[in-house]
Design a protein around this motif. Structure first.
Motif, PDB file in Angstrom:
ATOM      1  N   TYR A 127       0.841  -1.188   0.000  1.00  0.00           N
ATOM      2  CA  TYR A 127       0.000   0.000   0.000  1.00  0.00           C
ATOM      3  C   TYR A 127       0.876   1.237   0.000  1.00  0.00           C
ATOM      4  O   TYR A 127       2.019   1.203   0.439  1.00  0.00           O
ATOM      5  CB  TYR A 127      -0.868   0.060   1.253  1.00  0.00           C
ATOM      6  CG  TYR A 127      -2.016  -0.900   1.261  1.00  0.00           C
ATOM      7  CD1 TYR A 127      -3.051  -0.789   0.345  1.00  0.00           C
ATOM      8  CD2 TYR A 127      -2.075  -1.912   2.206  1.00  0.00           C
ATOM      9  CE1 TYR A 127      -4.115  -1.661   0.369  1.00  0.00           C
ATOM     10  CE2 TYR A 127      -3.142  -2.791   2.240  1.00  0.00           C
ATOM     11  CZ  TYR A 127      -4.146  -2.660   1.319  1.00  0.00           C
ATOM     12  OH  TYR A 127      -5.193  -3.521   1.346  1.00  0.00           O
ATOM     13  N   GLU A 163       1.505   4.475   1.863  1.00  0.00           N
ATOM     14  CA  GLU A 163       1.188   5.085   3.144  1.00  0.00           C
ATOM     15  C   GLU A 163       2.070   6.310   3.283  1.00  0.00           C
ATOM     16  O   GLU A 163       3.288   6.197   3.302  1.00  0.00           O
ATOM     17  CB  GLU A 163       1.472   4.089   4.273  1.00  0.00           C
ATOM     18  CG  GLU A 163       0.357   3.989   5.284  1.00  0.00           C
ATOM     19  CD  GLU A 163       0.545   2.776   6.179  1.00  0.00           C
ATOM     20  OE1 GLU A 163       1.494   2.781   6.971  1.00  0.00           O
ATOM     21  OE2 GLU A 163      -0.248   1.818   6.059  1.00  0.00           O
ATOM     22  N   GLY A 215      -1.800  -6.189  12.360  1.00  0.00           N
ATOM     23  CA  GLY A 215      -1.199  -5.386  11.312  1.00  0.00           C
ATOM     24  C   GLY A 215      -0.321  -6.179  10.355  1.00  0.00           C
ATOM     25  O   GLY A 215       0.323  -5.608   9.479  1.00  0.00           O
ATOM     26  N   GLY A 240      -1.366  -8.114   8.124  1.00  0.00           N
ATOM     27  CA  GLY A 240      -1.986  -8.241   6.815  1.00  0.00           C
ATOM     28  C   GLY A 240      -2.962  -9.394   6.675  1.00  0.00           C
ATOM     29  O   GLY A 240      -3.277  -9.804   5.563  1.00  0.00           O
ATOM     30  N   LYS A 241      -3.453  -9.898   7.797  1.00  0.00           N
ATOM     31  CA  LYS A 241      -4.388 -11.036   7.729  1.00  0.00           C
ATOM     32  C   LYS A 241      -5.688 -10.629   7.035  1.00  0.00           C
ATOM     33  O   LYS A 241      -6.172 -11.336   6.151  1.00  0.00           O
ATOM     34  CB  LYS A 241      -4.681 -11.554   9.147  1.00  0.00           C
ATOM     35  CG  LYS A 241      -3.429 -11.952   9.909  1.00  0.00           C
ATOM     36  CD  LYS A 241      -3.732 -12.481  11.287  1.00  0.00           C
ATOM     37  CE  LYS A 241      -4.328 -11.462  12.237  1.00  0.00           C
ATOM     38  NZ  LYS A 241      -3.421 -10.371  12.639  1.00  0.00           N
ATOM     39  N   SER A 242      -6.229  -9.483   7.436  1.00  0.00           N
ATOM     40  CA  SER A 242      -7.476  -9.036   6.802  1.00  0.00           C
ATOM     41  C   SER A 242      -7.249  -8.747   5.324  1.00  0.00           C
ATOM     42  O   SER A 242      -8.080  -9.079   4.482  1.00  0.00           O
ATOM     43  CB  SER A 242      -8.008  -7.789   7.501  1.00  0.00           C
ATOM     44  OG  SER A 242      -8.270  -8.058   8.848  1.00  0.00           O
ATOM     45  N   THR A 243      -6.126  -8.103   5.039  1.00  0.00           N
ATOM     46  CA  THR A 243      -5.804  -7.827   3.644  1.00  0.00           C
ATOM     47  C   THR A 243      -5.748  -9.118   2.837  1.00  0.00           C
ATOM     48  O   THR A 243      -6.238  -9.185   1.700  1.00  0.00           O
ATOM     49  CB  THR A 243      -4.454  -7.101   3.555  1.00  0.00           C
ATOM     50  OG1 THR A 243      -4.466  -5.987   4.445  1.00  0.00           O
ATOM     51  CG2 THR A 243      -4.184  -6.625   2.152  1.00  0.00           C
ATOM     52  N   ARG A 283       4.985  -7.427   9.691  1.00  0.00           N
ATOM     53  CA  ARG A 283       5.023  -6.830   8.366  1.00  0.00           C
ATOM     54  C   ARG A 283       6.459  -6.603   7.924  1.00  0.00           C
ATOM     55  O   ARG A 283       7.239  -6.121   8.731  1.00  0.00           O
ATOM     56  CB  ARG A 283       4.261  -5.508   8.432  1.00  0.00           C
ATOM     57  CG  ARG A 283       3.557  -5.148   7.183  1.00  0.00           C
ATOM     58  CD  ARG A 283       2.650  -3.977   7.425  1.00  0.00           C
ATOM     59  NE  ARG A 283       3.400  -2.768   7.746  1.00  0.00           N
ATOM     60  CZ  ARG A 283       2.837  -1.564   7.862  1.00  0.00           C
ATOM     61  NH1 ARG A 283       1.549  -1.429   7.713  1.00  0.00           N
ATOM     62  NH2 ARG A 283       3.563  -0.515   8.136  1.00  0.00           N
TER      63      ARG A 283
END
Ligand SMILES: Nc1ncnc2c1ncn2[C@@H]1O[C@H](COP(=O)(O)OP(=O)(O)O)[C@@H](O)[C@H]1O
Ligand SMILES: [Mg+2]
Lengths: 249, 262
Positions: free
Chosen positions: A12, A14, A42, A44-47, A210
């Motif tokens: 991304y 940022e 943070g 990146g699991k949801s991503t 990350r």
């Protein structure tokens, strides 16, 4: 083998800086298996789930479902978010059948199916309630039902029970396992709770900080059905220690 | 039991206002009587009531015209508002073209435009209807536009993850999400609309409450002017009440929600 991703990367922008969320992730899920994904907040699991569900596109890599390339296309899997995201203007019953309505399923069949599942989840008498009239546990159960009734056999669950109290959480885990047993779904389950992962999964995938990489893929060998007391047993302690270590280094 | 308690509470809630109104009217009546203020300057409340009663059929025939102008303009403004904001939401490019004009249109003073409309379109109903549309369109369109803008990205993502089309997202999420905001806009528009129609009638008409007002005022029938004012307020309130009722009926989930947070 149903769900697999290969060489998945995503970054991304940022503050005008490119931030790599994860790189070159490869995983594959056996049909009907229950796999947990744990990793620091943070990482990146949801991503990752967003990419699989098709609401975002990866920078590189592909997502396959039953051998078919589904990268960037949505509607192929059931996706349950951390928030229940029940629509406030729909009653519980209408919320639960949202996916069926969107896919244009037969009204009668949908109605029957919906009330069958509501009854099983002890929600039938609340079918006409609006979300704000329901407790957190009920709403989350509604969201789980909605995901199931969407009708896809692969389920992505993003910390679905994270906001619930311990007791409700146990209950939800029990519901989930009973569905999984019956429907033979393939489940990818994101959690930050080590015990939850051990109790529920066949396999646990551990992500690093990350930019996230897969640190370890661990089998959970305990036979099912697993009792909650299992958490207290000696065999599990080793596994917990190891996971704890992996997560905190 | 609970229901009864609620009504009693409501009555108590409005008691102070009603008492105050009675006191106000009494003082007014008393002052006019005591100092012998001429009725053309300030009629007593009794006299206003009398005028209202005596000219009720005349008022009603004028009010019908005004109601017709308001209702037609209001409905057309709703249709137009829905069309324009839907278009702007579905096609962001349309928004980029029209939105500045929408905002700019609000800087144009209605009072200055109305005579032009009368000049171009005559003394009939049409210019009044257009004035009502002009006044109502903005609050309706803007509140709807705001409501259609769903800020919760997760809600949209949920629908996207289910493979919903743009159109499905529109009518399953954006539209119901916008309804409370739309109704808030309608409430504002409803009260504006009566005023707009009356102003239109002032500037040139043969019928309508605005005409009744100007004629009464030109003839120093001040009690009738007051009667007209009361009628106009009552009309505004009527529209407001209808919108409130519709909100309750059409958005049961929302009225419960807002009651809960009260
Ligand atoms: N749409 C986005 N734009 C910019 N950065 C994002 C976006 N989505 C997620 N990120 C960043 O990606 C990282 C991973 O986020 P997320 O997938 O939510 O992690 P997790 O679910 O593991 O807590 C976070 O640092 C977050 O700031
Ligand atoms: Mg997350």
């Amino acid at each position: 083998m149903t769900l697999s991703v290969s060489n998945l990367s995503k970054s991304y922008l940022e503050n005008n800086q490119e931030v790599e969320v994860f790189r070159n992730i490869d995983i594959s899920l056996e049909k009907g298996s229950f796999v947990s994904l744990i990793g620091p907040s943070g990482s990146g699991k949801s991503t990752f789930l967003n990419l699989i569900s098709g609401i975002e596109c990866p920078d590189t890599g592909k997502v396959y479902l039953n051998g078919k390339d589904i990268t960037g296309t949505s509607g192929n899997v059931g996706y349950m978010f951390q928030k229940d995201l029940l629509l406030p203007w729909r009653t519980l019953e209408q919320n639960v059948r949202l996916g069926c309505d969107l896919r244009g399923f037969d009204k009668k069949t949908t109605a029957d199916e919906t009330s069958k599942w509501l009854e099983r989840f002890g929600l039938l008498e609340f079918g006409d309630y609006y979300p704000h009239q329901l407790s957190g546990g009920m709403r989350q159960r509604g969201a789980l039902l909605r995901t199931i009734l969407f009708g896809q056999s692969t389920l992505l669950l993003d910390e679905p029970f994270g906001a619930l109290d311990a007791l409700t959480r146990r209950e939800m885990q029990y519901w989930l396992l009973s569905i999984w047993n019956e429907m033979q779904n393939t489940v990818l389950f994101v959690t930050h709770d080590i015990e939850e992962a051990i109790l529920l999964s066949d396999q646990i995938i551990v992500l690093s900080k990350r930019p996230a990489e897969i640190v370890e893929i661990m089998d959970v060998p305990f036979p099912r059905p697993r009792k909650p007391e299992l958490i207290l047993s000696h065999e599990i302690l080793e596994l917990k220690k190891k996971l704890f270590h992996l997560l905190n280094t | 039991m609970l229901k009864k308690g609620v009504t009693i509470k409501k009555i108590f809630h409005y008691t102070p206002a009603v008492v105050f109104l009675v006191i106000l009217l009494s003082v007014w009546q008393f002052t006019v009587n005591k100092y012998g203020i001429p009725p053309w300057l300030l009629p007593s409340p009794m006299k206003v009531g009398q005028a209202l009663w005596e000219t009720k059929s005349l008022i009603w025939s004028h009010a019908q015209i005004t109601l017709l102008e308001i209702s037609t303009g209001f409905v057309l403004a709703i249709i137009l508002g829905i069309l324009v904001s839907t278009l702007m939401t579905l096609f962001p490019f349309a928004k980029r073209i029209f939105y500045p004009f929408l905002i700019f249109s609000q800087t144009v003073p209605l009072i200055a435009v109305a005579p032009l409309l009368i000049l171009w379109l005559g003394y009939g109903l049409l210019p009044k209807i257009i004035i009502v549309i002009l006044v109502c369109f903005f609050p309706i369109a803007v509140s709807l536009l705001e409501g259609l803008e769903v800020s919760d990205r997760d809600l949209l993502n949920l629908l996207r993850s289910m493979g919903a089309t743009k159109w499905q997202i529109f009518y399953q999420v954006r539209w119901p999400h916008a309804l409370p905001s739309l109704f808030a806009g309608l409430k504002i528009a409803a009260t504006y609309s009566v005023m707009a129609a009356v102003i239109g009638e002032w500037l040139g008409a043969s019928q309508g409450l605005g005409v009744y007002l100007t004629r009464s005022s030109n003839n120093f029938l001040t009690d009738r002017v007051f009667a007209g004012i009361i009628t106009i307020s009552a009309l505004s309130f009527l529209y407001y009440a209808v919108i409130m009722l519709l909100t309750k009926l059409l958005l049961p989930w929302y009225s419960q929600l807002s009651q809960k947070t009260d």
